[in-house]
Design an enzyme around this catalytic site. Structure first.
Site, mmCIF file in Angstrom:
data_model
loop_
_atom_site.group_PDB
_atom_site.id
_atom_site.type_symbol
_atom_site.label_atom_id
_atom_site.label_comp_id
_atom_site.label_asym_id
_atom_site.label_seq_id
_atom_site.Cartn_x
_atom_site.Cartn_y
_atom_site.Cartn_z
ATOM 1 N N SER A 113 0.809 -1.213 0.000
ATOM 2 C CA SER A 113 0.000 0.000 0.000
ATOM 3 C C SER A 113 0.845 1.268 0.000
ATOM 4 O O SER A 113 1.548 1.567 -0.952
ATOM 5 C CB SER A 113 -0.962 -0.039 1.200
ATOM 6 O OG SER A 113 -1.887 1.016 1.151
ATOM 7 N N ASP A 173 -1.262 1.463 -3.967
ATOM 8 C CA ASP A 173 -2.157 0.412 -4.459
ATOM 9 C C ASP A 173 -3.556 0.923 -4.764
ATOM 10 O O ASP A 173 -4.461 0.144 -5.031
ATOM 11 C CB ASP A 173 -2.212 -0.766 -3.479
ATOM 12 C CG ASP A 173 -2.990 -0.444 -2.201
ATOM 13 O OD1 ASP A 173 -2.973 0.726 -1.792
ATOM 14 O OD2 ASP A 173 -3.590 -1.366 -1.631
#
Length: 446
Positions: free
Chosen positions: A103, A244
């Site tokens: 992420s 992401d």
């Protein structure tokens, strides 16, 4: 959670590449263990997506091998936002989805997170079953039953069309100048197309991934480059995604940052105006008091959940509400998606801007954010500093100073070895100094 997890955090398994558990051998076994558990539920096909980290190639191959050993087929999408994998898992009729991503973390971290056939995080019992399976010796199904791997060539196109479908057909982005920062991450080849095809004049930055520049001074975790570009280009606003694509932070025409709390507030207020608001809004323990007060003035219910989008999701489902958010930029809109989706959230914000005929800085003026300071302290000791008497005393002293005009929150990160110290209140100078004081005490007692 009724049982302690060894590997799964609030957002899958995550860590530094090359250090346990983010090693090729562990990830191969994780793929096998997940394959064994999922196969018991009838699963035969798994979608695998990743962000743009260089380690994604290695981990993708290890996962694919583990799944194949358990008899499961892998469908590879290449670089793809986390919410895209959740969406494709459903539409491609796969029984599970896997995302290889850390992420918002630096490139040297990576992680593995799973989605169910419904595009939601795996249930607790399935994650615990996978952890239990990891204790077993790896084996292999018969050769004729081994899984295969294939590529989903049109994955990006499918997701682009889905995102566009969430924007009202009666509206257009024509005449709107946007700067979009893709963090050199998984949205780099998707987000610019979505907004251009809806009519916007798009200036894209952070769209040249090289494997090691993901989230590096770009994206939702660092909007300075976006702020400067929005002002220089005299753009209407800026959109920043994380590596992401599940976090959204915005920048208004004046260069001001607009965080997840403000985004959720604007969306909820517009849904209320349209008569389409479903219930209230779920935030977290980190949600700014200004958002809570702003929603209260509108008569919109608000509830706090533990930090982590899985807990926000649980509260939304329990209440049958549709809007959830973290101030870091995770925005969940359950009437359109099954997980945090930055592009869809951005389109919902642009809908509010178009329908209200107001610029972003005016839409966010209905709520006043309290000064909030977050200090991160790396945590490596075996003792719990959150229970140390000196830390507790430091927190108590700050709470006395803040009285009823602020709050203190200390918590362990669910994705990194950090203690997060948050102080919030009306007095910005007091808040800043208080956060530093507590962080200093925590650091000395880790």
């Amino acid at each position: 959670m009724s049982q302690e997890r060894r590997y799964f955090g609030t957002d899958g398994v995550r860590g530094k590449v090359g250090q346990y558990p983010i090693t090729p051998d562990f990830v191969l076994k994780l793929g096998w263990a997940a394959g064994r558990v999922l196969a018991q539920q009838g699963t035969k096909k798994v979608i695998i997506g990743k962000d743009t980290r260089i380690s994604g190639y290695m981990l993708e191959s290890a996962l694919e091998a583990g799944l194949a050993a358990a008899g499961l087929n892998a469908v590879l999408t290449g670089p793809m936002p986390t919410p895209a994998v959740a969406y494709l898992t459903q539409t491609f009729r796969a029984e599970a989805g896997i995302v290889i991503s850390a992420s918002h973390n630096p490139y040297y971290d990576n992680g593995i997170k799973f989605f169910s056939a419904h595009g939601t995080k795996l249930p607790d019992d399935v994650e615990l079953a996978i952890e239990a399976q990891l204790d077993q010796d790896i084996d292999c199904v018969e050769s004729g039953l081994l899984g295969k791997a294939s590529r989903l060539i049109d994955a990006a196109g499918r997701y682009i069309e889905f995102c566009k479908s969430t924007f009202p057909h009666s509206l257009s982005l024509e005449g709107l100048k946007l700067v979009i920062d893709c963090a050199h991450g998984a949205t780099y080849h998707i987000a610019p197309s979505v907004f251009r095809e809806l009519g916007a004049d798009v200036i894209a930055i952070g769209v040249e991934p090289n494997g090691t520049n993901i989230n590096d001074e770009v994206g939702a975790t660092d909007v300075r480059a976006l702020q400067a570009r929005v002002v220089a280009e005299q753009a209407d606003l800026g959109l920043a995604f994380d590596g992401d694509g599940d976090r959204l932070i915005m920048v208004d025409a004046k260069g001001n940052k607009v965080d997840g709390d403000q985004i959720a507030y604007v969306i909820a207020r517009n849904e209320q105006r349209r008569g389409t608001l479903q219930g209230g809004v779920v935030g977290t323990l980190m949600t700014n008091l200004g958002m809570e007060n702003g929603l209260k003035e509108l008569g919109i219910p608000f509830q706090r959940a533990a930090v982590g989008d899985r807990y926000v999701m649980e509260a939304l489902v329990e209440n049958n509400w549709s809007i959830g958010a973290e101030n870091s930029g995770h925005i969940i809109l359950l009437d359109s998606v099954t997980t945090g989706d930055a592009i869809v959230a951005a389109l919902r914000m642009l809908t509010a801007i178009a329908e209200s005929e107001q610029p972003l800085h005016e839409l966010t003026s209905g709520m006043t954010l309290y000064p909030q300071v977050l200090e991160n302290v790396r945590f490596s000791g075996e003792t719990d500093p959150l229970q140390h008497e000196k830390v507790l005393a430091a927190v108590a002293a700050v709470e006395v100073k803040l009285a009823d005009k602020g709050r203190v929150l200390l918590r362990k990160s669910g994705t990194e070895p950090l203690i997060r110290v948050m102080v919030e209140g009306e007095d910005a100078e007091l808040v800043q100094q208080s956060a530093l004081d507590i962080a200093h005490v925590v650091k000395n007692n880790c």
